[in-house]
Design a protein around this motif. Structure first.
Motif, PDB file in Angstrom:
ATOM      1  N   CYS A 129       0.828  -1.208   0.000  1.00 51.49           N
ATOM      2  CA  CYS A 129       0.000   0.000   0.000  1.00 51.49           C
ATOM      3  C   CYS A 129       0.863   1.259   0.000  1.00 51.49           C
ATOM      4  O   CYS A 129       0.521   2.257  -0.640  1.00 51.49           O
ATOM      5  CB  CYS A 129      -0.954  -0.003   1.186  1.00 51.49           C
ATOM      6  N   LEU A 266     -15.906  -4.397   3.444  1.00 51.84           N
ATOM      7  CA  LEU A 266     -15.029  -3.309   3.021  1.00 51.84           C
ATOM      8  C   LEU A 266     -14.595  -3.491   1.573  1.00 51.84           C
ATOM      9  O   LEU A 266     -14.585  -2.539   0.789  1.00 51.84           O
ATOM     10  CB  LEU A 266     -13.795  -3.240   3.929  1.00 51.84           C
ATOM     11  N   TYR A 282      -6.409  -2.755   0.660  1.00 51.81           N
ATOM     12  CA  TYR A 282      -6.815  -1.729   1.629  1.00 51.81           C
ATOM     13  C   TYR A 282      -7.792  -2.303   2.652  1.00 51.81           C
ATOM     14  O   TYR A 282      -7.746  -1.971   3.831  1.00 51.81           O
ATOM     15  CB  TYR A 282      -7.426  -0.530   0.908  1.00 51.81           C
ATOM     16  N   PHE A 286      -6.928  -2.234   6.608  1.00 56.87           N
ATOM     17  CA  PHE A 286      -7.879  -1.499   7.433  1.00 56.87           C
ATOM     18  C   PHE A 286      -8.428  -2.405   8.538  1.00 56.87           C
ATOM     19  O   PHE A 286      -8.482  -2.026   9.710  1.00 56.87           O
ATOM     20  CB  PHE A 286      -9.018  -0.971   6.561  1.00 56.87           C
ATOM     21  N   CYS A 287      -8.801  -3.629   8.152  1.00 59.95           N
ATOM     22  CA  CYS A 287      -9.362  -4.552   9.145  1.00 59.95           C
ATOM     23  C   CYS A 287      -8.309  -5.022  10.147  1.00 59.95           C
ATOM     24  O   CYS A 287      -8.648  -5.379  11.278  1.00 59.95           O
ATOM     25  CB  CYS A 287     -10.021  -5.748   8.460  1.00 59.95           C
TER      26      CYS A 287
END
Lengths: 309, 442
Positions: A129, A266, A282, A286-287
């Protein structure tokens, strides 16, 4: 008897599984995808895999040497991070970029937070990322010499049709390791059979994406569309190899199911309502941040302490 | 019958083939006999003999130091040589009566007399069990007369016999089930006489099909006794997993089996109950598995309590090589010994001699949060989180997360790929919490 006897607390036996044997199993499980990537993209793919793995291990070695810590590269966890990152790279990228990603993943995300077991994000994905944000153009360049072309998911989003068989075999544009569903599933089956991972996270993740696509995808009851959503965009790779990362996924059984559902939601939101056709990477990082909270609310009730009926 | 089981657990190498085929061999002690005053849970027993006294087989040499305590009887005839502190398998030192054996085995009057339990009252049965000093012989050593004296006899609807023998390497229960099934069934009948609403269930792991077959055949005309095959998995023989597998009931750390209407005894204990009640023989012998790759001829021995462990090694042909680790009990929950100069007690189930100590060869590394410990825990705990509290000596946090529900079976530690010493940390934390609770009561 001349020797002194060893004394320690029970148990006095241990299973044969070790951190390095598990990491080796993960490496073996990624081999089909890596080999297919090399077959599909040629020598450059091989070069990127070697660079990522070597840089990851070297970074860990140098850091631990400098910090006078025990050297842990022989547990192969750095090699796993390097290989996952490599499989997330497009094959035609400048070679210094994957090397930079490896250094970021190991040094910043893993070692500075305390090394193996302490990082709160999947190092390889955080590395990816980081590169995606920094070098967006280069990271999504899936053809040599500036020829442009769309990944199946991008094509799908643009309203074009896709060839499911190509997606299943892997003869589509994409990163080195994410394209071939069949190669990835062989590796996933190996990990499931060896009990390296369990079904909870990958299956709930994939199922949630499928349901989400069915409801919000705008294609009605179109199984080809749903199948393309499952096979494309590195979902299979992410669900089996990245979302199941021990360190950054919940340890509680119910937590793993909730985590899988969160990932699916998500990913669905990012893919269908976001500007990009992708979203797996992502969604996972994020999780990763939700894991401590998910674990907190899903602590199992000890045996015999369940509420009385 | 359907095989019963429980959630969690693990499958360690079982090593039972080493010692399972040879019949039990009765051995007589050569040296002095040592009877520690603490070989059961509860208050230590109090000596009732003095140095120089002559004692007989079956004579009470120490009496229970309270209700939760047990009598101790001599297993030989001879002279009391000393009453002095002696080393136990746990590494603790405890007052013990030392008897010099005269090798004549003269017994007290009435020793071995047959009694018909059907003609005995409940009070008489309980008194005979108490007099005989019967304790749980599976390892914990809980005084049996306490176990069989619940507040309300009619509320007990299960008498469970633990024939799981889930500890690797141990085959003593296996041999007893094959060689002495009459006394096992006799013991169950004695217990069923105490609990008129109960049915007897003998739980046996399916790695012992010959025992299941034999006991099923022998109990086919006993309407109140059944044999329950259990799926082979460690720790199926733990009290809570056994009760769950056989009855579907769950008990926790603050309950006794009787709270769930269950009385549980292991195989050798049931035999001891039968002998106490029907043969007027106190608990002065037990079956011990002497095994491990460092033992020349592994097998089971019927041993008089008080016999020195070192004598058992000689009986088993000695060592094949110098052992690196010797364990009293099984490899999952047994205690490592630094000296063989310790006596066989009522709770000594095995002597395991290993040529290599695989634990010492494995250094603990960082936890990778793989979750294997969570899957293995039979108490549905999260050892990965418990150990964080235990290692910080945070007793409150440890209790809050359910740490006291751990019974130290060792499954989490066995499966841990990072070779972390989870059980060790849990033992310390649990002991610390229990000490605090005890002090708070005072």
């Amino acid at each position: 008897m001349n020797k002194l006897l060893n004394v320690s607390t029970s148990p006095h036996v241990r299973s044969s599984a070790s951190t390095s044997s598990i990491m080796c199993d993960v490496l073996i499980a990624m081999a089909p995808a890596a080999l297919f990537g090399i077959y599909q993209f040629g020598f450059r793919a091989f070069l990127i895999i070697v660079i990522c793995v070597a840089t990851a291990m070297l970074t860990e070695y140098i850091y631990e040497k400098a910090m006078k810590k025990p050297i842990t590269i022989m547990d192969y966890s750095a090699a796993v991070t390097g290989l996952i990152l490599a499989l997330n790279m497009p094959a035609y990228i400048d070679l210094w970029i994957p090397a930079l990603g490896s250094v970021f993943a190991i040094l910043i995300v893993k070692q500075l937070y305390g090394g193996l077991g302490q990082n709160f994000m999947n190092p390889a994905l955080a590395g990816r990322c980081f590169l995606l944000i920094s070098f967006a153009g280069k990271m999504t360049q899936f053809f040599p010499d500036g020829v442009t072309g769309a990944t199946p998911l991008a094509a799908l989003k643009a309203g074009e049709s896709v060839n499911l068989l190509d997606m299943f075999i892997g003869t589509i544009p994409g990163t080195i390791g994410e394209t071939s569903v069949i190669a990835l599933l062989i590796g996933a089956a190996y990990m499931l059979a060896k009990k390296v991972i369990n079904w909870k996270i990958p299956f709930t993740y994939i199922a949630t994406v499928a349901v989400f696509a069915l409801i919000f995808g705008g294609h009605g009851f179109d199984m080809t569309y749903v199948a393309a959503q499952i096979c494309g965009g590195g979902l299979i790779f992410g669900a089996f190899f990245m979302a199941t990362d021990y360190v950054t996924s919940p340890i509680t059984p119910n937590g793993q199911i909730i985590y899988g559902v969160c990932l699916g939601l998500l990913t669905g939101i990012f893919r269908i309502f976001g500007p990009s056709a992708e979203g797996v990477s992502y969604a996972i990082i994020f999780c990763n941040l939700l894991v401590p909270l998910i674990e907190k609310v899903t602590m199992p009730t000890p045996f015999g302490r369940e509420a009385k009926k | 019958m359907e095989k019963a089981t429980f959630q969690g657990g693990t499958h360690p190498y079982d090593g039972k083939e080493l010692s399972k085929s040879l019949p039990i061999k009765a051995v007589l002690p050569k040296g002095d006999l040592v009877y520690p005053m603490s070989q059961h849970i509860g208050a230590p027993a109090k000596p009732v003999v003095s140095v120089g006294d002559h004692v007989l087989v079956g004579q009470r040499i120490a009496e229970a130091g309270g209700f939760v305590s047990a009598n101790i009887c001599s297993s030989v005839s001879g002279t009391v040589k000393a009453i002095e502190p002696r080393l136990l398998v746990s590494g603790a030192v405890c007052p013990a009566i030392v008897v010099e054996n005269d090798h004549e085995y003269k017994a007290v009057e009435g020793f071995g007399d047959q009694r018909d339990y059907t003609k005995l009252s409940k009070e008489e049965i309980r008194k005979y069990v108490q007099d005989a000093g019967v304790v749980g012989m599976g390892g914990a050593g809980f005084p049996n007369h306490v176990k069989i004296t619940p507040q309300d006899d009619s509320k007990i609807d299960y008498v469970l016999v633990n024939g799981a023998e889930c500890e690797p390497y141990l085959t003593s229960d296996y041999r007893v089930m094959l060689e002495d099934p009459e006394r096992i069934i006799g013991g169950v009948k004695v217990l069923l006489r105490l609990f008129e609403n109960a049915k007897g269930v003998i739980g046996i792991e399916d790695n012992k099909p010959d025992c299941i077959e034999k006991l099923t055949e022998m109990t086919k005309d006993e309407p109140r006794i059944t044999v329950q095959p259990l799926r082979t998995k460690y720790p199926q023989g733990a009290e809570r997993t056994l009760i769950y597998a056989c009855t579907g009931r769950k008990i926790n750390s603050s309950m006794l089996p009787a709270d769930a209407g269950v009385v549980v005894d292991n195989i050798d204990t049931v035999v001891a109950i039968y002998k106490a009640v029907c043969e007027n023989t106190p608990l002065i012998r037990r079956v011990v598995t002497v095994t491990g790759d460092a033992i020349k001829e592994p097998r089971n021995f019927e041993v008089k309590t008080g016999t020195c462990y070192a004598e058992l090694i000689d009986e088993a042909g000695g060592f094949t090589c110098e052992p690196e680790k010797i364990v009293s009990g099984g490899p999952m929950m047994g205690m490592a010994l630094y000296s063989l100069e310790v006596p066989v007690t009522k709770t000594s189930s095995a002597l395991l001699c290993m040529s290599k100590d695989e634990v010492a060869a494995m250094a603990p590394t960082a936890c990778i949060r793989c979750g294997r410990c969570v899957e293995a825990c039979p108490s549905n705990l999260v050892p990965q989180k418990m150990v964080e509290f235990a290692e910080r000596f945070d007793d409150e946090g440890f209790e809050k997360i359910g740490g006291m529900e751990c019974y130290e079976c060792g499954s989490c530690t066995y499966v841990c790929p990072a070779k972390r010493r989870l059980t060790q940390a849990f033992k310390q934390a649990r002991k610390s919490v229990m000490d605090k609770r005890r002090n708070a009561k005072k």
